[in-house]
Motif scaffolding. Structure first.
Motif, PDB file in Angstrom:
ATOM      1  N   MET A   1       0.389  -1.365  -0.255  1.00  0.00           N
ATOM      2  CA  MET A   1       0.230   0.229  -0.148  1.00  0.00           C
ATOM      3  C   MET A   1       0.650   0.951   0.305  1.00  0.00           C
ATOM      4  N   SER A   2       0.524   2.262  -0.798  1.00  0.00           N
ATOM      5  CA  SER A   2       1.530   3.967  -0.720  1.00  0.00           C
ATOM      6  C   SER A   2       1.475   4.162   0.080  1.00  0.00           C
ATOM      7  N   GLU A   3       2.068   5.261   0.750  1.00  0.00           N
ATOM      8  CA  GLU A   3       1.874   6.181   2.220  1.00  0.00           C
ATOM      9  C   GLU A   3       0.567   7.215   1.852  1.00  0.00           C
ATOM     10  N   ASN A   4       0.326   7.356   0.349  1.00  0.00           N
ATOM     11  CA  ASN A   4      -0.783   8.409   0.010  1.00  0.00           C
ATOM     12  C   ASN A   4      -2.284   7.474   0.775  1.00  0.00           C
ATOM     13  N   SER A   5      -2.314   6.222   0.032  1.00  0.00           N
ATOM     14  CA  SER A   5      -3.669   5.497   0.219  1.00  0.00           C
ATOM     15  C   SER A   5      -2.777   5.240   2.249  1.00  0.00           C
ATOM     16  N   ARG A   6      -1.909   4.933   2.386  1.00  0.00           N
ATOM     17  CA  ARG A   6      -2.105   4.171   4.159  1.00  0.00           C
ATOM     18  C   ARG A   6      -2.708   6.468   5.359  1.00  0.00           C
ATOM     19  N   ALA A   7      -2.321   7.165   4.466  1.00  0.00           N
ATOM     20  CA  ALA A   7      -2.530   8.525   4.999  1.00  0.00           C
ATOM     21  C   ALA A   7      -4.140   8.546   5.214  1.00  0.00           C
ATOM     22  N   LEU A   8      -4.406   8.234   3.814  1.00  0.00           N
ATOM     23  CA  LEU A   8      -5.767   8.315   3.651  1.00  0.00           C
ATOM     24  C   LEU A   8      -6.759   7.506   4.554  1.00  0.00           C
ATOM     25  N   LYS A   9      -5.852   5.966   4.830  1.00  0.00           N
ATOM     26  CA  LYS A   9      -7.197   5.056   5.537  1.00  0.00           C
ATOM     27  C   LYS A   9      -6.857   5.429   6.653  1.00  0.00           C
ATOM     28  N   LEU A  10      -6.004   6.495   7.393  1.00  0.00           N
ATOM     29  CA  LEU A  10      -6.109   7.112   8.885  1.00  0.00           C
ATOM     30  C   LEU A  10      -6.767   7.743   8.856  1.00  0.00           C
ATOM     31  N   ALA A  11      -6.858   9.189   8.087  1.00  0.00           N
ATOM     32  CA  ALA A  11      -7.600   9.868   8.000  1.00  0.00           C
ATOM     33  C   ALA A  11      -9.128   9.281   8.078  1.00  0.00           C
ATOM     34  N   GLU A  12      -9.968   8.216   7.132  1.00  0.00           N
ATOM     35  CA  GLU A  12     -10.600   7.631   7.370  1.00  0.00           C
ATOM     36  C   GLU A  12     -10.911   7.069   8.767  1.00  0.00           C
ATOM     37  N   ALA A  13     -10.066   6.628   9.524  1.00  0.00           N
ATOM     38  CA  ALA A  13     -10.393   5.543  10.502  1.00  0.00           C
ATOM     39  C   ALA A  13     -10.372   6.762  11.687  1.00  0.00           C
ATOM     40  N   ASN A  14     -10.177   7.724  11.832  1.00  0.00           N
ATOM     41  CA  ASN A  14     -10.009   8.548  12.606  1.00  0.00           C
ATOM     42  C   ASN A  14     -11.301   9.504  12.828  1.00  0.00           C
ATOM     43  N   GLN A  15     -12.235   9.783  11.286  1.00  0.00           N
ATOM     44  CA  GLN A  15     -13.734  10.448  11.469  1.00  0.00           C
ATOM     45  C   GLN A  15     -14.671   9.322  11.826  1.00  0.00           C
ATOM     46  N   LYS A  16     -14.833   7.564  11.511  1.00  0.00           N
ATOM     47  CA  LYS A  16     -15.122   6.900  12.842  1.00  0.00           C
ATOM     48  C   LYS A  16     -14.804   6.537  13.976  1.00  0.00           C
ATOM     49  N   LEU A  17     -13.907   6.896  13.907  1.00  0.00           N
ATOM     50  CA  LEU A  17     -13.262   7.030  15.732  1.00  0.00           C
ATOM     51  C   LEU A  17     -14.187   8.143  16.996  1.00  0.00           C
ATOM     52  N   ALA A  18     -14.070   8.981  16.136  1.00  0.00           N
ATOM     53  CA  ALA A  18     -14.118  10.112  16.411  1.00  0.00           C
ATOM     54  C   ALA A  18     -16.273  10.307  16.754  1.00  0.00           C
ATOM     55  N   HIS A  19     -16.606  10.235  15.491  1.00  0.00           N
ATOM     56  CA  HIS A  19     -17.785   9.822  15.682  1.00  0.00           C
ATOM     57  C   HIS A  19     -18.312   8.478  16.781  1.00  0.00           C
ATOM     58  N   LYS A  20     -17.963   7.413  17.227  1.00  0.00           N
ATOM     59  CA  LYS A  20     -18.035   6.228  18.331  1.00  0.00           C
ATOM     60  C   LYS A  20     -17.787   7.203  19.345  1.00  0.00           C
ATOM     61  N   ARG A  21     -17.021   8.318  19.290  1.00  0.00           N
ATOM     62  CA  ARG A  21     -16.500   8.510  20.442  1.00  0.00           C
ATOM     63  C   ARG A  21     -17.715  10.076  21.181  1.00  0.00           C
ATOM     64  N   ARG A  22     -18.252  10.052  19.960  1.00  0.00           N
ATOM     65  CA  ARG A  22     -19.069  11.291  19.952  1.00  0.00           C
ATOM     66  C   ARG A  22     -19.979  11.717  21.703  1.00  0.00           C
ATOM     67  N   ASN A  23     -19.776  10.739  22.625  1.00  0.00           N
ATOM     68  CA  ASN A  23     -20.179  10.438  23.877  1.00  0.00           C
ATOM     69  C   ASN A  23     -19.024  10.830  25.431  1.00  0.00           C
TER      70      ASN A  23
END
Ligand code: SF4
Ligand code: SF4
Ligand code: SF4
Length: 206
Positions: A1-23
């Protein structure tokens, strides 16, 4: 996987985690004792590796600046100021963002949703700490997230974990049993550019 793909996957995962931790109830912050800093820059390297920050001088989430330099032979002294996004409680970068790409999580971490960012750079102009850069990996503005991907694991951010003299201490500023709470209770401290009214959650011990 390229560095760009890793950075994008990390950004997406953090958006999901922020939603999961909304409380979430924590108020994450960092207390720094800069007198311990030896300018080794291990924190900046660890940050780049952990968060897939692209190589290059202008791509950075954290940095170490020279604070004072005193030389009067034979006495020489230098001091350093490691820094990063101040995770402001009152963040101008969020206030000016026209698409709500910049936002604050329930636990007070300022993040960027790369999908919503239109690269207008208003946030870069509004930030008094120069804490944002344009990422060619995510094609969006990028910045420190306190390594949000580690929040559910209870691990410290990479810069905290890697620092040999332990300049930074990370923790919940709301928790009276936390190390950060104790340090702030026992020491005088300051924040950067207090006149800006941003209420930074990085606290520098005097
Ligand atoms: S790793 Fe620690 S000692 Fe080294 S530059 Fe960063 S803050 Fe300073
Ligand atoms: S330091 Fe800058 S980027 Fe970070 S929250 Fe404050 S205004 Fe926003
Ligand atoms: S560059 Fe992106 S994050 Fe910054 S203000 Fe514009 S849309 Fe918001």
């Amino acid at each position: 996987m390229s560095e760009n793909s890793r950075a994008l996957k990390l950004a997406e995962a953090n958006q999901k985690l922020a939603h999961k931790r909304r409380n979430a109830k924590e108020k994450w912050g960092i207390v720094l004792d800069t007198s311990k800093c030896i300018d080794c820059k291990a924190c900046t390297v660890a940050c780049k590796m952990e968060n897939y920050v692209p190589v290059g001088f202008y791509n950075y989430r954290i940095w170490v600046a020279e604070d004072t330099h005193y030389a009067n032979y034979p006495t020489i002294s230098r001091s350093f100021q490691p820094s990063q996004c101040q995770q402001c409680e009152n963040p101008p970068c969020v206030h000016v963002c026209p698409t709500h790409a910049s936002y604050k999580t329930a636990d007070g971490v300022v993040m960027v949703d790369a999908d919503k960012c239109i690269l207008c750079k208003y946030c870069m102009t509004a930030c008094p700490y120069d804490a944002r850069y344009e990422s060619h990996s995510t094609e969006a503005i990028d910045k420190c997230t306190f390594c949000y991907q580690r929040r559910d694991e209870g691990r410290d951010p990479a810069c905290v974990e890697t620092c040999p003299p332990k300049v930074r201490v990370f923790g919940d500023l709301n928790d009276p049993n936390s190390e950060v709470y104790r340090l702030l209770a026992e020491n005088e401290y300051t924040v950067l550019k207090p006149g800006k009214g941003t209420k930074p959650k990085l606290k520098y011990i005097k």
